[in-house]
Design a protein around this motif. Structure first.
Motif, PDB file in Angstrom:
ATOM      1  N   GLY A   1       2.154   8.880   9.383  1.00 23.89           N
ATOM      2  CA  GLY A   1       2.557   8.542   7.903  1.00 23.89           C
ATOM      3  C   GLY A   1       2.831   6.828   7.568  1.00 23.89           C
ATOM      4  N   SER A   2       3.097   6.163   8.579  1.00 28.02           N
ATOM      5  CA  SER A   2       3.601   4.939   8.437  1.00 28.02           C
ATOM      6  C   SER A   2       2.225   3.978   8.321  1.00 28.02           C
ATOM      7  CB  SER A   2       4.507   4.281   9.674  1.00 28.02           C
ATOM      8  OG  SER A   2       3.639   4.473  10.975  1.00 28.02           O
ATOM      9  N   ILE A   3       1.126   4.392   9.029  1.00 26.20           N
ATOM     10  CA  ILE A   3      -0.067   3.753   8.979  1.00 26.20           C
ATOM     11  C   ILE A   3      -0.515   3.464   7.486  1.00 26.20           C
ATOM     12  CG2 ILE A   3      -2.692   3.716   9.331  1.00 26.20           C
ATOM     13  CD1 ILE A   3      -1.719   5.147  11.968  1.00 26.20           C
ATOM     14  N   LEU A   4      -0.274   4.650   6.565  1.00 25.37           N
ATOM     15  CA  LEU A   4      -0.862   4.438   5.185  1.00 25.37           C
ATOM     16  C   LEU A   4      -0.041   3.175   4.504  1.00 25.37           C
ATOM     17  CD1 LEU A   4      -1.233   8.344   4.423  1.00 25.37           C
ATOM     18  CD2 LEU A   4      -2.928   6.845   5.075  1.00 25.37           C
ATOM     19  N   TYR A   5       1.263   3.284   4.671  1.00 24.97           N
ATOM     20  CA  TYR A   5       2.242   2.462   4.033  1.00 24.97           C
ATOM     21  C   TYR A   5       1.891   0.961   4.519  1.00 24.97           C
ATOM     22  CZ  TYR A   5       4.088   6.858   2.984  1.00 24.97           C
ATOM     23  OH  TYR A   5       4.278   8.247   2.624  1.00 24.97           O
ATOM     24  N   LEU A   6       1.637   0.933   5.898  1.00 23.29           N
ATOM     25  CA  LEU A   6       1.219  -0.444   6.574  1.00 23.29           C
ATOM     26  C   LEU A   6       0.169  -1.195   5.747  1.00 23.29           C
ATOM     27  CD1 LEU A   6       2.448   0.180  10.171  1.00 23.29           C
ATOM     28  CD2 LEU A   6       3.585  -1.616   8.595  1.00 23.29           C
ATOM     29  N   ALA A   7      -0.820  -0.190   5.643  1.00 24.18           N
ATOM     30  CA  ALA A   7      -2.091  -0.590   5.108  1.00 24.18           C
ATOM     31  C   ALA A   7      -1.581  -0.964   3.796  1.00 24.18           C
ATOM     32  CB  ALA A   7      -3.195   0.631   5.018  1.00 24.18           C
ATOM     33  N   ALA A   8      -0.987  -0.255   2.765  1.00 25.28           N
ATOM     34  CA  ALA A   8      -0.541  -0.583   1.472  1.00 25.28           C
ATOM     35  C   ALA A   8       0.316  -2.050   1.441  1.00 25.28           C
ATOM     36  CB  ALA A   8       0.331   0.357   0.786  1.00 25.28           C
ATOM     37  N   MET A   9       0.970  -2.208   2.479  1.00 23.93           N
ATOM     38  CA  MET A   9       2.019  -3.552   2.355  1.00 23.93           C
ATOM     39  C   MET A   9       0.909  -4.818   2.651  1.00 23.93           C
ATOM     40  SD  MET A   9       5.161  -2.354   4.917  1.00 23.93           S
ATOM     41  CE  MET A   9       6.188  -1.086   4.274  1.00 23.93           C
ATOM     42  N   THR A  10      -0.131  -4.612   3.306  1.00 16.60           N
ATOM     43  CA  THR A  10      -0.868  -5.816   3.407  1.00 16.60           C
ATOM     44  C   THR A  10      -1.830  -6.213   2.320  1.00 16.60           C
ATOM     45  OG1 THR A  10      -3.025  -4.479   3.721  1.00 16.60           O
ATOM     46  CG2 THR A  10      -1.849  -4.925   5.721  1.00 16.60           C
ATOM     47  N   GLY A  11      -1.548  -5.481   0.922  1.00 14.91           N
ATOM     48  CA  GLY A  11      -2.129  -6.064  -0.293  1.00 14.91           C
ATOM     49  C   GLY A  11      -1.026  -6.613  -1.087  1.00 14.91           C
ATOM     50  N   ILE A  12       0.180  -6.676  -0.581  1.00 13.75           N
ATOM     51  CA  ILE A  12       1.200  -7.502  -1.281  1.00 13.75           C
ATOM     52  C   ILE A  12       0.991  -9.043  -1.113  1.00 13.75           C
ATOM     53  CG2 ILE A  12       3.677  -7.912  -1.629  1.00 13.75           C
ATOM     54  CD1 ILE A  12       4.325  -4.950  -0.353  1.00 13.75           C
ATOM     55  N   ASP A  13       1.177  -9.688  -2.137  1.00 16.23           N
ATOM     56  CA  ASP A  13       0.963 -11.130  -2.226  1.00 16.23           C
ATOM     57  C   ASP A  13       2.012 -11.800  -1.239  1.00 16.23           C
ATOM     58  OD1 ASP A  13       0.713 -13.789  -2.790  1.00 16.23           O
ATOM     59  OD2 ASP A  13       0.707 -13.707  -4.924  1.00 16.23           O
ATOM     60  N   PRO A  14       1.640 -12.769  -0.095  1.00 15.06           N
ATOM     61  CA  PRO A  14       2.770 -13.321   0.558  1.00 15.06           C
ATOM     62  C   PRO A  14       3.525 -14.227  -0.370  1.00 15.06           C
ATOM     63  CG  PRO A  14       0.404 -13.064   1.324  1.00 15.06           C
ATOM     64  CD  PRO A  14       0.277 -12.671   0.045  1.00 15.06           C
ATOM     65  N   GLY A  15       2.780 -14.847  -1.267  1.00 13.57           N
ATOM     66  CA  GLY A  15       3.651 -15.710  -2.180  1.00 13.57           C
ATOM     67  C   GLY A  15       4.968 -15.149  -2.700  1.00 13.57           C
ATOM     68  N   LEU A  16       4.972 -13.793  -2.749  1.00 18.30           N
ATOM     69  CA  LEU A  16       6.068 -13.194  -3.238  1.00 18.30           C
ATOM     70  C   LEU A  16       7.467 -13.407  -2.260  1.00 18.30           C
ATOM     71  CD1 LEU A  16       4.971 -10.030  -4.935  1.00 18.30           C
ATOM     72  CD2 LEU A  16       5.683 -11.932  -6.272  1.00 18.30           C
ATOM     73  N   TYR A  17       6.939 -13.258  -1.056  1.00 21.81           N
ATOM     74  CA  TYR A  17       8.138 -13.290  -0.064  1.00 21.81           C
ATOM     75  C   TYR A  17       8.435 -14.825   0.034  1.00 21.81           C
ATOM     76  CZ  TYR A  17       6.784  -8.577   1.473  1.00 21.81           C
ATOM     77  OH  TYR A  17       6.372  -7.264   1.624  1.00 21.81           O
ATOM     78  N   GLU A  18       7.521 -15.569  -0.006  1.00 23.11           N
ATOM     79  CA  GLU A  18       7.735 -17.207   0.066  1.00 23.11           C
ATOM     80  C   GLU A  18       8.776 -17.530  -0.953  1.00 23.11           C
ATOM     81  OE1 GLU A  18       4.400 -19.507   0.283  1.00 23.11           O
ATOM     82  OE2 GLU A  18       3.442 -18.532   1.916  1.00 23.11           O
TER      83      GLU A  18
END
Length: 283
Positions: free
Chosen positions: A159-176
C-alpha cells in the motif's frame, strides 16, 4: 479486458441460479427449465440463525483491517519519504512489500507454526517469562487479532508504494518555501505531503470501503475451526460450506449475490460522500 470478460462478466449469467431451485446433478439446462422461486433463498438467508453472526463477523474483521492497515501504509510512506539514504530506503521498501507476494497458504502455515502451543515462537517466549501457552487460533478472544496483524504485515508495504508514487508528483518548491518559513519535517508532512496525496487517499479509501465485505476468505478458511466460528465465520466461508460442502447451490448463490449487491451500494455511497465533500471520486 479479456480476463474480466471471461472470468467476471460471463459468469454473471450464473446469478440466475439464485432465483431457482437447482441441484448440482441436473446439469446446465436446469438454469433455463426450472421454475422461478423469486426471493425464496434470500428470505431464507435473512431469517437464518447465521445471518447476523456472519454479517457482524464480516464487517468487524474488514473494519479492523481497514482501520489498522490503511493508516499504517500511509505512515510508512511518509516515513520512507523522509529517508535520504537511497540504499536504506530501497532495502526497507523491499522487505516491507515482499510479504504481499507470499501465498495466503504459506502465510497461514507460518501463522500456525509461530502461534502453535507446541513449540511455537510466541508461546515459547510467553512460557520463558513464566506465562501459560495461549491457543491463539482456537481462542475467540485472539483469533481476529491474528487475522488483522497478519493482514497489516502483508499489505503495509504494498500500500505504501502507491502513496510514495503520489508523493513524487508534489512540487519540491513547496517544501523549500516551507523550510524557509521555519517548518520542520512534521509540519511539512502534515501541511504539504498529506494534502498533496489526498486524491489518492480518497480513491483508495473508497475502494477499500467497497471491499468491506471481503474479509479474507482464504486466510479465514485456512485458520478457523468450529471453536472460533462465533467470531470467525464470515459470509464467504458460510457460502463455501453451504455451496460446496452441502451442495445448496441456489442458496449459496443467493447469499453471494446479496453480498455483492451490498458491496456495490457501499462503494456507491462512499463515492457519493467523497463527491459531496469536494474530493476526487472514482468517477
Amino acid at each position: 479486458m479479456l480476463y474480466f470478460v471471461v472470468f467476471d462478466y460471463i459468469p454473471m449469467f450464473g446469478v440466475l441460479i439464485a432465483f431457482k431451485d437447482i441441484s448440482p446433478f441436473e446439469g446446465v439446462g436446469a438454469i433455463f427449465t426450472n421454475e422461478w422461486v423469486g426471493f425464496k433463498h434470500f428470505v431464507r438467508f435473512w431469517n437464518s440463525y447465521y445471518f447476523w453472526n456472519v454479517m457482524r463477523n464480516t464487517l468487524l474483521i474488514s473494519f479492523y483491517k481497514l482501520f489498522f492497515s490503511f493508516p499504517a501504509s500511509v505512515l510508512l510512506a511518509l516515513l520512507l519519504n523522509e529517508v535520504r539514504r537511497v540504499a536504506f530506503k530501497r532495502i526497507v521498501q523491499t522487505i516491507s512489500y515482499l510479504p504481499h507476494f507470499i501465498s495466503t497458504v504459506v502465510v497461514a502455515g507460518l501463522a500456525m507454526m509461530v502461534l502453535s502451543t507446541d513449540g511455537g515462537l510466541i508461546n515459547a517466549i510467553i512460557v520463558r517469562f513464566g506465562g501459560e501457552p495461549i491457543h491463539f487460533l482456537g481462542d475467540p478472544a485472539y483469533f481476529r487479532g491474528v487475522l488483522v496483524i497478519s493482514h497489516v504485515w502483508q499489505s503495509i508495504g504494498w500500500g505504501s508504494i502507491l502513496y510514495l508514487a503520489a508523493m513524487t508528483g508534489i512540487d519540491p518548491g513547496l517544501y523549500e518555501a516551507a523550510r524557509m518559513d521555519g517548518a520542520g519535517r512534521v509540519r511539512q508532512a502534515w501541511h504539504i505531503t498529506l494534502p498533496g496525496i489526498t486524491p489518492v487517499l480518497v480513491i483508495m479509501l473508497i475502494l477499500s470501503i467497497g471491499g468491506l465485505l471481503n474479509a479474507g476468505f482464504e486466510k479465514v478458511l485456512l485458520l478457523y475451526s468450529p471453536a472460533v466460528y462465533e467470531v470467525a465465520d464470515i459470509i464467504d466461508t458460510y457460502v463455501y460450506r453451504e455451496g460446496l460442502t452441502q451442495l445448496n447451490y441456489s442458496f449459496a448463490t443467493a447469499v453471494g449475490l446479496f453480498k455483492n449487491v451490498l458491496a456495490m451500494l457501499l462503494i456507491l455511497g462512499a463515492n457519493y460522500i467523497a463527491k459531496k465533500m469536494n474530493q476526487t471520486g472514482i468517477w
